[in-house]
Motif scaffolding. Structure first.
Motif, PDB file in Angstrom:
ATOM      1  N   LYS A  49       2.222   7.084  -7.136  1.00 23.17           N
ATOM      2  CA  LYS A  49       2.069   5.811  -7.571  1.00 23.17           C
ATOM      3  C   LYS A  49       0.874   5.577  -8.358  1.00 23.17           C
ATOM      4  CE  LYS A  49       2.172   0.756  -6.609  1.00 23.17           C
ATOM      5  NZ  LYS A  49       2.808  -0.207  -5.633  1.00 23.17           N
ATOM      6  N   LYS A  50      -0.301   5.922  -7.334  1.00 19.66           N
ATOM      7  CA  LYS A  50      -1.752   5.861  -7.900  1.00 19.66           C
ATOM      8  C   LYS A  50      -2.055   6.732  -8.830  1.00 19.66           C
ATOM      9  CE  LYS A  50      -3.766   4.143  -3.547  1.00 19.66           C
ATOM     10  NZ  LYS A  50      -4.503   4.802  -2.437  1.00 19.66           N
ATOM     11  N   ILE A  51      -1.398   8.076  -8.926  1.00 16.71           N
ATOM     12  CA  ILE A  51      -1.522   8.907  -9.905  1.00 16.71           C
ATOM     13  C   ILE A  51      -1.114   8.375 -11.169  1.00 16.71           C
ATOM     14  CG2 ILE A  51      -0.973  11.116 -10.982  1.00 16.71           C
ATOM     15  CD1 ILE A  51      -1.257  12.315  -8.080  1.00 16.71           C
ATOM     16  N   PHE A  52      -0.009   7.835 -11.411  1.00 14.43           N
ATOM     17  CA  PHE A  52       0.822   7.214 -12.338  1.00 14.43           C
ATOM     18  C   PHE A  52       0.243   5.964 -13.117  1.00 14.43           C
ATOM     19  CE2 PHE A  52       3.713  10.992 -12.195  1.00 14.43           C
ATOM     20  CZ  PHE A  52       4.022  11.063 -13.422  1.00 14.43           C
ATOM     21  N   LEU A  53      -0.453   5.311 -12.154  1.00 16.52           N
ATOM     22  CA  LEU A  53      -1.183   4.082 -12.560  1.00 16.52           C
ATOM     23  C   LEU A  53      -2.624   4.471 -12.774  1.00 16.52           C
ATOM     24  CD1 LEU A  53       0.207   1.430 -10.221  1.00 16.52           C
ATOM     25  CD2 LEU A  53       0.897   1.811 -12.549  1.00 16.52           C
ATOM     26  N   GLY A  54      -2.959   5.751 -12.933  1.00 16.07           N
ATOM     27  CA  GLY A  54      -4.243   5.983 -13.280  1.00 16.07           C
ATOM     28  C   GLY A  54      -5.556   5.623 -12.232  1.00 16.07           C
ATOM     29  N   ILE A  85       6.866   2.918  -8.731  1.00 18.25           N
ATOM     30  CA  ILE A  85       5.841   1.882  -8.981  1.00 18.25           C
ATOM     31  C   ILE A  85       6.098   0.708  -8.740  1.00 18.25           C
ATOM     32  CG2 ILE A  85       4.367   1.181 -10.828  1.00 18.25           C
ATOM     33  CD1 ILE A  85       4.199   4.109 -10.985  1.00 18.25           C
ATOM     34  N   GLY A  86       7.276   0.376  -8.540  1.00 21.20           N
ATOM     35  CA  GLY A  86       7.662  -1.077  -8.105  1.00 21.20           C
ATOM     36  C   GLY A  86       7.466  -2.192  -8.901  1.00 21.20           C
TER      37      GLY A  86
END
Length: 146
Positions: A49-54, A85-86
């Motif tokens: 999630k953190k990776i795909f939200l930058g 991501i939620g």
């Protein structure tokens, strides 16, 4: 005169039930998070999630992450955004618009097909992407499914 109403009602019930079955099977599609086979980093849902939200720009091995996603019209995108991501796809799009506008990051590169995503990830040790789990091949390493 009630007979035709009952007949129509049952047809409607049958049609709605059939549609619901197709919707339920679609709602349970799994999304596979894929990386290059040489990537030995550790992955959990929060890290992904953190990776795909930058919010995290690199893997646990220290290498910078290159984000690849399915196009916004791909059902895998909705599944990924909801399950990992939620957020809804429109919320994720709004999030990336804000990040891009403020100059704080770059959204994932979108690709048109699972084959394109697999090809890009399998040819770049720093790439991470997601595809429908049924599309994953042994050219990439599946690190999680949701």
């Amino acid at each position: 005169m009630l007979w035709p109403v009952k007949k129509v009602t049952w047809k409607v019930v049958l049609a709605v039930s059939t549609f619901s079955l197709f919707s339920v099977s679609n709602a349970f599609a799994e999304v596979a998070i894929i990386v290059h086979p040489s990537n030995a980093s550790s992955f959990d849902q929060e890290t992904i999630k953190k990776i795909f939200l930058g919010k995290t720009k690199s893997f646990s091995n220290g290498r910078s992450a290159i984000l690849i996603s399915a196009s916004s019209g791909d059902p895998a995108t909705d599944e990924f955004n909801t399950k990992v991501i939620g957020k809804s796809s429109s919320q994720v799009k709004a999030y990336w618009s804000k990040i891009l506008f403020t100059g704080k990051g770059t959204p994932p590169q979108e690709m048109d097909s699972a084959g394109d995503i697999i090809s890009a990830v399998s040819s770049n040790p720093d790439a991470i992407g997601y595809v429908d789990a049924s599309a994953a091949t042994d050219a990439v390493k599946v690190v999680a499914t949701f």
